[in-house]
Structure formats: structure tokens, C-alpha cells
Design an enzyme around this catalytic site. Structure first.
Site: not given
Ligand code: NAD
Length: 354
Positions: A78, A175-179
Site C-alpha cells: 500500500k 454509502g451509495v458512492g462508487n461501490v
Molecule cells: P466512495 O467515497 O465513492 O463512497 C462512499 C460513500 O459513503 C460516499 O457516498 C459518502 O458520502 C458516504 N458516506 C460517508 N460517510 C457516511 C455516513 N456516515 N453515512 C452514510 N454514508 C456515508 O467510496 P467507494 O469507492 O464506494 O468505497 C466505499 C468503501 O469500500 C470504502 O471503505 C472503501 O475503502 C471500500 N472499498 C472500495 C473498493 C473500490 O473498488 N472502490 C474496493 C475495496 C474496498
């Protein structure tokens, strides 16, 4: 410092400072038994250098375990960049970081993580081939992470309810972000009832419209009545407070480091809540960037990602028969792969005694 390194069984720790771009970066290579260390680069603010060192070591170790159980030929590594304060030249910063990665000669391969973007990885790719997951290579890990989480949720449903069909089950996504957004899309196609929660109102609105989702306010999320709780936002969300609030059968989401303390795995086990260990269920992104590097076909990447369900089902079965938390079983299985049977790992010893 050396205590932390030894406790984590860390292989290498590298530091780079480049005053001309503001780069202050650390790369940790945990274990390369299975292949070159692969893991994302995080760019966030840290209160002090020691926090950054601890973070990168912990994350690198997690990547070794993740790769071992995802059965990909990678070691764990990392990188962190201590986010410069004030204005900085983003392109110059990531090119400088790319040179740092290049100096390690391919022992570490970088990728996107919190605070970095696919565009940033394009800048890294200008100066080193040791990067995976950028706009130019088209290897966005998030959709495949969501697919792996779906596979894991199905394995958990099969173990818990005797059926992997999700139609009619309620899944609450934090959390309805990327994943999380991709996961909601996949669950919608499966006929699940979806609850969503996000601090970003706009994202909630989008999910409500696209997937007929209902919303839950962030502070009521952990007390939502549901079959499956899917943390896809922050780490540390399973803690002393939320453990008292849970009304779910299963916890299965993408967030890294969901357990605030390893002991919380035991508490979930005692409560009869089936926990899909985070680094096992969220390995779809790693599978994507690892196999993508080797130009593996989309079908093979998908097959390997669906394999997450078999690994998790094994973990659930073993947890039940040995009466040990799923989180400890996952650690044990990874350590068996990384260190062989001669080195009895401490987390397992602790779990047995618990
Ligand atoms: P992201 O930043 O796109 O999405 C996270 C979402 O969570 C955001 O929409 C944010 O507004 C929301 N959020 C933050 N605090 C919150 C709260 N208290 N209550 C409700 N929602 C809240 O991130 P991502 O890329 O979707 O990743 C999400 C998680 O998955 C992270 O922990 C990341 O480390 C893990 N992860 C992601 C990947 C990947 O491919 N993107 C791979 C492995 C693990």
C-alpha cells in the site's frame, strides 16, 4: 517503529520526500510470497507522520490477506501520500509519486484508493508501468468490487436462509458512492428491497429514483430492521455503540476495516449475526486490477469474482463447525497460505482463547 514492523510481519517500508512537488509519501510492502505487492495509494491528511506510517502498514498487511484469500498472484502493499496543505499541482505530485513507485522496480504496483482518482493514476502511468486501474487502461475497480459483494451476500443468504435468492430480502446499504451505487443496481435486478443511507442527499435521491430505494437517515442506519446490512462507506462502523443497535441477520458490505476492534468479530458471532469478513467480500476490485494487468478476459475476471462466494461459504461453514468468529477464520486461512502451518498466528490463538 521496529516493533510495529515486526508485529505486522512487514517486509519493507520506503519513504520519499520531494520538496519540488510537495510529495511526502510512504510505501509499505508487506509480503511478496504470492507475487508483486499490489495495493492502492491513499492521499489524505494525517495528524502526524506516525499515523501515516501505522495506516500504511496496517493497509499493506490487509492487502496480503486479501490477495491470499482472493487467490490472486499478488503480495500485499500500500502507499500513502500525506495530502499537501493548500494549493498544489496535482499532476506534478502524482508524477513524482510515480517515480517513487518506479524506483522499487515492480515490487510494488499501485492503484486508486481514498483521495486518489483514475486520472491521478494516468499521471502515475506516465512515469512507471507499475500501476493498474486508470482512465487509460479502463480498469475501474468499483463495479467489480460491487459484483464481489453481491456474490458474498448470496453466499451469506445461502448459509443463513438455505437459499441464495435475494428476492424479497431487505438490504440496507450505508454509502451509495462508487461501490454502493453499483451494488444497489445489482440488488435491484435481484429483486431485493433496498434501503439506502448517505450523508450526501443527492446520492440518496439518485438511488431512490433509480432503484425504488427507501432512505434511512445516517444516524438511524445501524438500527434499521433488515436482513442484510451492507456498510459501503466508512471503516470502524461495527463498534461498541452500533453493536447494541443492530437488527439484522447478516453484515456484508465493501467498506474496509469494518470492525473497530478485532474483538467485535467475536461479539457479532455471539449475537448470531453472520459477518462476511471485509477483506474477503471486497476483493473484487483487487481481482479486477490484478487480472486486468495480465489482460485476462472479462469472463475469467467475473468467474474469479464469483469465487468470492465459495471462499465465504467455506469461512461460514468452518466458523459454525469450529465455533470461531468468521473474522478469525478468515485471518487463519490467509495466514495458513502466507506463512504455512508452522507459524501459529496470534489472532487465531487469541480467538481460540476468547
Ligand atoms: P466512495 O467515497 O465513492 O463512497 C462512499 C460513500 O459513503 C460516499 O457516498 C459518502 O458520502 C458516504 N458516506 C460517508 N460517510 C457516511 C455516513 N456516515 N453515512 C452514510 N454514508 C456515508 O467510496 P467507494 O469507492 O464506494 O468505497 C466505499 C468503501 O469500500 C470504502 O471503505 C472503501 O475503502 C471500500 N472499498 C472500495 C473498493 C473500490 O473498488 N472502490 C474496493 C475495496 C474496498
Amino acid at each position: 517503529m521496529f516493533d510495529i514492523i515486526e508485529q505486522a510481519h512487514l517486509g519493507e517500508l520506503h519513504f520519499k520526500s520531494d520538496p519540488s512537488t510537495g510529495l511526502k509519501s510512504i510505501i509499505a510492502i508487506h509480503n511478496t510470497k504470492l507475487g508483486a505487492a499490489l495495493g492502492g495509494c491513499r492521499c489524505i491528511e494525517y495528524d502526524c507522520d506516525e499515523d501515516a506510517i501505522k495506516d500504511v502498514i496496517r493497509l499493506a498487511r490487509g492487502m496480503s490477506y486479501k490477495a491470499a484469500l482472493a487467490k490472486v498472484p499478488q503480495g500485499g502493499g500500500k502507499a500513502v501520500i500525506l495530502k499537501p496543505s493548500g494549493h498544489f499541482d496535482r499532476k506534478a505530485l502524482y508524477q513524482s509519486f510515480g517515480k517513487f513507485v518506479n524506483e522499487l522496480g515492480g515490487r510494488y504496483i499501485t492503484a486508486v484508493d481514498s483521495g486518489t482518482t483514475l486520472q491521478d493514476m494516468d499521471e502515475v502511468g506516465r512515469v512507471t508501468p507499475h500501476v493498474s486501474g486508470s482512465l487509460s487502461d479502463g480498469l475501474d475497480p468499483s463495479p467489480n468490487t460491487a459484483l464481489g459483494v453481491l456474490a458474498g451476500i448470496k453466499a451469506a443468504a445461502l448459509h443463513r436462509y438455505g437459499n441464495s435468492k435475494l428476492k424479497g430480502l431487505t438490504v440496507a446499504i450505508q454509502g451509495v458512492g462508487n461501490v454502493g451505487f453499483h451494488l444497489a443496481s445489482l440488488l435491484f435486478k435481484e429483486g431485493a428491497r433496498i434501503l439506502v443511507s448517505d450523508v450526501d442527499e443527492h446520492k440518496v435521491k439518485q438511488a431512490r429514483t433509480a432503484f425504488q430505494a427507501e432512505s434511512v437517515s445516517p444516524h438511524q442506519f445501524f438500527s434499521a430492521h433488515c436482513n442484510i446490512l451492507a456498510p459501503c462507506g466508512l471503516g470502524g462502523v461495527i463498534n461498541e455503540t452500533t453493536l447494541q443497535e443492530l437488527h439484522c441477520d447478516i453484515i456484508a458490505g465493501s467498506a474496509n476495516n469494518q470492525l473497530a476492534d478485532p474483538e467485535h468479530g467475536q461479539q457479532l458471532h455471539n449475537k448470531g449475526i453472520l459477518y462476511a469478513p471485509d477483506y474477503v467480500i471486497n476483493a473484487g476490485g483487487l481481482i479486477q486490477v490484478s487480472l486486468g494487468l495480465r489482460h485476462t478476459s472479462i469472463q475469467e475476471i467475473s468467474n474469479k469474482t464469483w469465487g468470492i462466494s465459495e471462499t465465504l461459504y467455506d469461512i461460514f461453514t468452518r466458523s459454525k463447525s469450529e465455533n470461531i468468529p468468521t473474522s478469525s477464520i478468515a485471518d487463519l486461512m490467509a495466514e495458513e497460505i502466507l506463512y504455512g502451518h508452522h507459524d501459529i498466528p496470534e489472532p487465531y490463538a487469541l480467538a481460540k482463547g476468547a
